[in-house]
Design an enzyme around this catalytic site. Structure first.
Site, PDB file in Angstrom:
ATOM      1  N   ASP A   6       0.827  -1.197   0.000  1.00 53.14           N
ATOM      2  CA  ASP A   6       0.000   0.000   0.000  1.00 53.14           C
ATOM      3  C   ASP A   6       0.871   1.261   0.000  1.00 53.14           C
ATOM      4  OD1 ASP A   6      -2.702   1.202   0.338  1.00 53.14           O
ATOM      5  OD2 ASP A   6      -1.879   1.902   2.234  1.00 53.14           O
ATOM      6  N   GLU A  56       1.459  -0.715  -5.159  1.00 56.49           N
ATOM      7  CA  GLU A  56       0.439   0.294  -5.410  1.00 56.49           C
ATOM      8  C   GLU A  56       1.169   1.632  -5.411  1.00 56.49           C
ATOM      9  OE1 GLU A  56      -3.432   2.572  -3.589  1.00 56.49           O
ATOM     10  OE2 GLU A  56      -1.627   2.137  -2.436  1.00 56.49           O
TER      11      GLU A  56
END
Length: 574
Positions: free
Chosen positions: A222, A292
């Site tokens: 993330d 990401e």
């Protein structure tokens, strides 16, 4: 012909071995809170996921990506992690996770999980210890605290709206904390780690070993571009308010500034991922990381997927690509060139838990601004055209070499839910912008499984987000028995992709009519018509599959197949 594009690069060929499973895999993102509720408390959970593994296997999924399930106060629906080594009780237990992992593996599906290394929850024991300690203490050095007696330490704004700094004194009530601030690039309940502190490195080393030893196949990282901040924390060009409250359509929507600045894509992040790579390699060459990383420059984005770092980086350029042939050609070309330079594999994705669902996005005119989400006062999309185009774009991408990421519910053709009442919205973006940005709740509404059960089969308890009237029309049980359903189209296309091994194919763009984008993958021609009238695809006579529901027949004339508008097909010569 106009608007064509070719490349001088050699066709991109991908070799495969068991360690390379990820290069052609079809991944399925499970947003556990919204997937399936086994205990009827209104929140999806791991036993609910367990009950749907056969459904996912029948869909043709190679790997699951499970969004965060760690203990969390849920200020950001689990991306505010209070404990990296356990399971939130609302989702189940570590034993439940072990069963899901084992059963998925028995069905031939890999499992990757979310790691959230940019920030923790403010309820994490480290941050609570930092608040209890004094300014300048070792406990505070694990996060980014700064002193400023004249307002915030710099002008950075939160990705979720509002300032990126919060004052410490209101949290501790101590005079010694007057003028001290802590950084949170997201919600104020998500303080950013200080990656210049060795304790932070050690924490995530322990984290990786913990979950790899349990048997996970990898991690989705993330905010991969955000861990390292520019030295000195200089001001950025955007300022403290990342949302410019413009009103281009008269409906009160907000416009979000791009994700860029001295807090993103600093060169130091790559040292972290090279270190992590050495840990994953201890468990075998088949353990993976996917970044990401929301980075505009495809060349810089591809750096995250170099051989000694991560295996993949999400292709957000293709996700944000509009229904426009010139933009699609440009995006494909840029992706191929950037990945070729570092030997990275292409990834394809159209929806996730942070984006308006693509069945809705494509129902708006090209260029419509949707980055702040959608709400009840926004114009309605054309749902029929939106679904046609969503199926076409998905079919097109599934015909290309590389990995494909699906978001739970897209196989059911789920649209974005616009009519969530203000008092039931959960997204911190909605809250931090005081209702001026709708946020991401509309793509997170629980999935409909049954047309004849309460809450469309999600569970009998009140769902954590309201399910709209008529949601049962998308239910999986109805689509199972309908040969012309969206679900069965996904099954058909994914199955044929595996039979033809298109994920491991080669990639060569073909000159075509301006409304068409055509790619040659081995002896298969993959084409999509983004125009308003049927267009000929030269040199083919047979359609193996189309994106249309209910038919695979296309007209053929003069050694060309005529592809209808809003349609994709996989084509072959006789």
């Amino acid at each position: 012909m106009t608007g064509t594009l070719t490349t001088d690069a050699a066709p991109q060929t991908i070799a495969h071995s068991p360690a390379d499973w990820w290069k052609k895999a079809v991944f399925y993102q499970v947003y556990p809170r919204s997937f399936a509720d086994s205990n009827n408390d209104g929140i999806g959970d791991l036993p609910g996921l367990l009950s749907k593994l056969d459904y996912l296997k029948d869909l043709g999924i190679d790997a699951l990506w499970i969004s965060p399930f760690y203990p969390s106060p849920q200020w950001d629906q689990g991306y505010d992690v209070a404990d990296y080594f356990s399971i939130d009780p609302s989702y189940g237990s570590l034993e439940d996770f072990d069963v899901v992992l084992s059963e998925a593996h028995q069905r031939g599906m890999r499992v990757i999980i979310d790691v959230v290394p940019n920030h923790s929850s403010s309820e994490h024991e480290w941050f609570q210890a930092a608040l209890a300690a004094s300014p300048g203490s070792p406990e505070r050095d694990r996060y980014i605290f700064r002193h400023s007696s004249d307002g915030a330490p710099n002008n950075w704004g939160s990705i979720f709206g509002g300032p990126a700094w919060s004052q410490v004194e209101p949290l501790t009530g101590r005079e010694e904390d007057h003028g001290w601030w802590y950084l949170h690039m997201f919600d104020s309940h998500q303080p950013d780690f200080n990656w210049e502190n060795q304790d932070v490195w050690d924490l995530f080393d322990r984290y990786l070993h913990f979950w790899l030893e349990r048997g996970v196949d990898g991690f989705r990282v993330d905010v991969a571009q955000g861990l390292v901040k520019a030295e000195g924390l200089p001001d950025d060009e955007i300022g403290p308010e990342r949302y410019a409250y413009v009103d281009p359509s008269g409906n009160g929507r907000t416009q979000r500034a791009p994700d860029r600045g001295p807090y993103f894509d600093q060169d130091g992040v790559h040292e972290i991922y090279r270190h992590w790579r050495t840990i994953l390699d201890q468990y075998g060459p088949d353990r993976i990381m996917v970044a990401e990383a929301t980075i505009d420059d495809p060349v810089r984005k591809a750096r995250y997927a170099r051989a000694d770092e991560m295996n993949q980086a999400f292709n957000f350029d293709i996700l944000s690509c509009g229904w426009n042939s010139e933009e699609l050609r440009h995006t494909l070309h840029a992706t191929i060139e950037a990945n070729r330079e570092v030997g990275a594999v292409n990834t394809w994705v159209l929806s996730n838990h942070d984006q308006v669902r693509h069945a809705t996005r494509f129902g708006y005119p090209y260029g419509a601004y949707l980055d702040s989400g959608l709400g009840p006062i926004d114009p309605r999309p054309d749902e029929e055209i939106g679904l046609e185009r969503a199926l076409a774009f998905t079919t097109f991408l599934l015909g290309l070499p590389g990995a494909m990421y699906l978001y739970n519910g897209e196989e059911l053709g789920l649209p974005e839910v616009l009519d969530i009442p203000a008092n039931e919205r959960q997204d911190p973006t909605w809250k931090r912008t005081n209702g001026r940005a709708w946020g991401r709740d509309g793509c997170r509404v629980p999935l409909p499984w049954s047309s004849h059960q309460p809450n469309s089969g999600f569970g009998t308890g009140k769902p954590w987000l309201p399910m709209p009237k008529g949601w049962e029309q998308y239910a999986a049980d109805l689509q199972e028995i309908n040969p012309a359903s969206c679900l069965n189209k996904y099954r058909q296309v994914i199955s044929l992709r595996r039979q033809l091994d298109l994920g491991a194919g080669d990639f060569h763009m073909v000159p075509a009519d301006e409304d068409l984008v055509v790619v040659r993958n081995g002896d298969i021609t993959v084409a999509i018509n983004l125009g308003m009238v049927a267009r000929p695809v030269e040199g083919v006579q047979k359609a193996l599959v189309t994106s249309s529901l209910g038919t695979e027949t296309l007209p053929v004339k003069d050694q060309a197949v005529f592809l209808p508008p809003n349609t994709a097909a996989w084509l072959q010569a006789e």
